[in-house]
Design an enzyme around this catalytic site. Structure first.
Site, PDB file in Angstrom:
ATOM      1  N   GLU A   1       0.822  -1.214   0.000  1.00 23.11           N
ATOM      2  CA  GLU A   1       0.000   0.000   0.000  1.00 23.11           C
ATOM      3  C   GLU A   1       0.857   1.266   0.000  1.00 23.11           C
ATOM      4  OE1 GLU A   1      -3.089  -0.079  -0.484  1.00 23.11           O
ATOM      5  OE2 GLU A   1      -3.662  -2.130   0.034  1.00 23.11           O
TER       6      GLU A   1
ATOM      7  N   CYS B   1      -8.014  -2.125   8.147  1.00 25.55           N
ATOM      8  CA  CYS B   1      -6.624  -2.125   7.669  1.00 25.55           C
ATOM      9  C   CYS B   1      -6.133  -0.708   7.416  1.00 25.55           C
ATOM     10  CB  CYS B   1      -6.492  -2.971   6.403  1.00 25.55           C
ATOM     11  SG  CYS B   1      -6.621  -4.737   6.750  1.00 25.55           S
TER      12      CYS B   1
ATOM     13  N   HIS C   1      -1.466  -5.774   1.780  1.00 24.19           N
ATOM     14  CA  HIS C   1      -2.691  -6.573   1.701  1.00 24.19           C
ATOM     15  C   HIS C   1      -2.406  -7.872   0.954  1.00 24.19           C
ATOM     16  CE1 HIS C   1      -5.870  -3.399   2.723  1.00 24.19           C
ATOM     17  NE2 HIS C   1      -6.233  -4.472   3.375  1.00 24.19           N
TER      18      HIS C   1
ATOM     19  N   ARG D   1     -17.893  -1.040   5.548  1.00 24.78           N
ATOM     20  CA  ARG D   1     -18.782  -1.776   4.635  1.00 24.78           C
ATOM     21  C   ARG D   1     -19.504  -2.879   5.395  1.00 24.78           C
ATOM     22  NH1 ARG D   1     -17.006  -6.361   2.334  1.00 24.78           N
ATOM     23  NH2 ARG D   1     -14.961  -5.880   3.174  1.00 24.78           N
TER      24      ARG D   1
HETATM   25  N1  PCA Z   1      -8.513  -6.962   6.343  1.00 28.97           N
HETATM   26  C1  PCA Z   1      -9.427  -5.885   6.632  1.00 28.97           C
HETATM   27  C2  PCA Z   1      -9.283  -5.640   8.106  1.00 28.97           C
HETATM   28  C3  PCA Z   1      -8.561  -6.817   8.658  1.00 28.97           C
HETATM   29  C4  PCA Z   1      -8.053  -7.528   7.484  1.00 28.97           C
HETATM   30  O1  PCA Z   1      -7.305  -8.518   7.517  1.00 28.97           O
HETATM   31  C5  PCA Z   1      -9.215  -4.650   5.759  1.00 28.97           C
HETATM   32  O2  PCA Z   1      -8.752  -4.782   4.620  1.00 28.97           O
HETATM   33  O3  PCA Z   1      -9.536  -3.554   6.193  1.00 28.97           O
END
Ligand code: PCA
Length: 221
Positions: free
Chosen positions: A87, A150, A174, A97
């Protein structure tokens, strides 16, 4: 005569609890697997963060205060993405969401009232992407970490660095679903072992690289 040694870089790698009705979160499974073997030049610490607004930042701050890392890489699941995404930017907004694990569903609330609209990662994001690709795994730069927990943690980390810990470097990665999460859905996935290998590349690169690569990774998303 003794050989001069440099101190290892202390890295904190975090994953998340399962959320949204899932029974696993590949981010935490991969973080644990990534830490199963030593990594040259790195003293690796790991922690699992709760998938809750507020409490996730509190837990991260407490872990940082305990470990005093040089680098923090937080990892979360981004179901539906086909590759490992490093990111670039954290936004100062919570817009849920789905409810978090404590039932909270904030809509358009600032994470830090009066804080900057956004922060950039302070990791060499393009060098990290290049390292994962060089290891034979798919990766790209992402220009949005979403507006769920996240992004919330990523913004909290970036705000901590900007306001209190300028020596600390940090960012967010991610990861896709694990195959066992998508056996009855047409969704992309990556095995946890592959994600763990990618995270090791990212940790090693973030630990030793301060200047990012000057290569184009622009995207329309
Ligand atoms: N993914 C979520 C929150 C925790 C996770 O593993 C996100 O992308 O916000």
């Amino acid at each position: 005569m003794t050989t001069p040694t440099t101190a290892p870089t202390r890295v904190l790698l975090t994953g998340f609890q399962p959320f949204g009705g899932e029974s696993t979160n590949p981010s935490w499974d991969a973080v644990r697997a990534a830490a199963a073997a030593p990594l040259d030049g790195v003293e690796l610490h790991i922690a699992e963060l709760p998938c809750v607004y507020g409490g996730s930042i509190t837990a991260l701050r407490a872990t940082i205060a305990e470990i005093h890392p040089d680098v923090v890489v937080c990892v979360g699941q981004a179901g539906g993405r086909p590759d490992i995404t490093v990111e670039r930017v954290a936004l100062n907004v919570d817009d849920a969401r789905i409810p978090d694990n404590a039932g909270a569903e904030p809509i358009d609330e600032p994470i830090v009232p009066g804080g900057p609209a956004a922060y950039f990662a302070t990791l060499p994001i393009k060098a990290c992407v290049a390292a994962v690709r060089a290891a034979g795994l798919p990766a790209s730069v992402s220009n949005t970490a979403g507006t769920f927990v996240c992004n919330h943690v990523f913004y909290g980390l970036a705000h901590l660095i900007a306001t209190e810990l300028p020596q600390l470097r940090g960012g967010f990665v991610h990861v896709p679903y694990a195959p066992e999460q998508v056996i009855d859905r047409a969704q992309p996935s990556l095995p946890v072992a592959a994600v763990a290998a990618a995270l090791r590349e990212i940790v090693a690169t973030a630990a030793r690289t301060r200047t990012d690569l000057r290569v184009a990774e622009g995207a329309t998303h």
